[in-house]
Design an enzyme around this catalytic site. Sequence first.
Site: not given
Ligand code: G3I
Length: 453
Positions: A163, A205, A242, A271, A273
């Site tokens: 990105e 990516n 996405h 990715e 969806d």
């Molecule tokens: O693990 C913690 C947990 O302990 C805490 O209680 C909770 C509270 O917010 O957060 C949890 O972590 C979260 C993590 O996902 C696991 O679920 C983060 O806050 C959250 O920011 C994180 O989001 C991820 C996101 O990237 C961050 O940018 C998504 O799961 C993940 O699907 C997403 O993936 C990205 C790709 O890497 C790049 N392209 C876009 C895609 C979608 O956003």
Amino acid sequence: MRNATWKAASRAALALTGAGALAAGMAMVLVAPAAAGTTLGASAAEKGRYFGAAVAAYKLSDSAYTTILNREFNSVTPENEMKIDATEPQQGQFSYGQADQIVNHARSRGMSVRGHTLAWHSQQPGWMQNMSGSALRQAMLNHVTQVATHFRGQVVAWDVVNEAFADGSSGARRDSNLQRTGNDWIEAAFRAARAADSGAKLCYNDYNTDNWSHAKTQAVYAMVRDFKQRGVPIDCVGFQSHFNSGSPYPSNYRTTLSSFAALGVDVQITELDIEGASAATYRSVVEDCLAVARCNGVTVWGIRDSDSWRASQTPLLFTSGGAKKPAYDAVLAALNNGTTPTDPPTTPPPTTPPPGPGGCTAAVAVNQWTGGFVATVKVTAGSSAITSWTVTLTLPLGSTVTNAWNANRSGDTGTTNWTNVAYNGRVGAGQSTEFGFQANGTAGGLTPTCAAG
Ligand code: G3I
């Protein structure tokens, strides 16, 4: 490994996994391979592709989740566990526990692993967010080196940089602390990754790069072309894909995939969806990948709707309860019926009927830069279906075709003739297909003509 087919790569991964697991004294999990045509992974493998899912380590203890994962998928991408904040939470202190858990789960079952991601403006640990300049550049390169070295031999492809381009019409790089270390930060990351793991495919990516006419897509395309021309080690481009109402599946998606592939890189849908999980759209995405020989495979960003980062959009192939959705059936059918450009035809070619009353028309769109251009030619059938077509196009003096896709050509300069390949000769009444080419020089006003039959 970089030149191996994904089918061969996953067989090799299985063999290596067996040896590694036995050496480590781990219990081998023997799973009978699914019959071709009955699961996403097996059907994709029959087409020389993989079908993968983003996986979260903390869900591996959920048997409903792992039942689907193990049955359906032959590739895995850790959703968050290989990101910078997860793997280097304190500078110089590396943490691989959750990523290793996913890698071991996948490889002990013969699934390949995509690494995501080595260098990104987002999900940086606090220490990195506060850095800049040459200290940040060094820290980023050290991170790439350490992480790619740790997973060497276990990851078939890395999203080296994620990105790095801005949304909108600017075509500019995204502003970030990494970008501010100098415009060459991306190629520096790729070189460090290659030095650490010469066997993994190295990908760039991004999202919102699916529509061929968008400035962001063209900007990434120009970067990849430049990298290939200058020998920067890049092997693949990941299209996150996405799709939702604000960023829908574009009708020129296949053109985007084939145009990048024509630069000499693999393309991967990394990715996927789709808001609402339209079966028709899922099917189109898979068909587009199958139509491009260098499209290695598709990864969906989660398994069940409840696993999605956009759960409320119900964008995935399984319900939150684990049931197959209509989109699942559409994807499986596309994988089972699809052909690749290199496949022999499965049915004898139809005899050519006399040209229908509508014949065909051709229109061209040009993306010009200094010294060269890409032309995308759209062939549209008239009021009757056609079974073959020929487009004639006269290039201006000084313009030479250097490569082409989705058509056979005769002539590289002056008057050129383009005919359909095996998989795109049949065009329904009023429907269209596209081919394209890259050329040196200036396009000027190209005026293609089309003849059917
Ligand atoms: O693990 C913690 C947990 O302990 C805490 O209680 C909770 C509270 O917010 O957060 C949890 O972590 C979260 C993590 O996902 C696991 O679920 C983060 O806050 C959250 O920011 C994180 O989001 C991820 C996101 O990237 C961050 O940018 C998504 O799961 C993940 O699907 C997403 O993936 C990205 C790709 O890497 C790049 N392209 C876009 C895609 C979608 O956003």
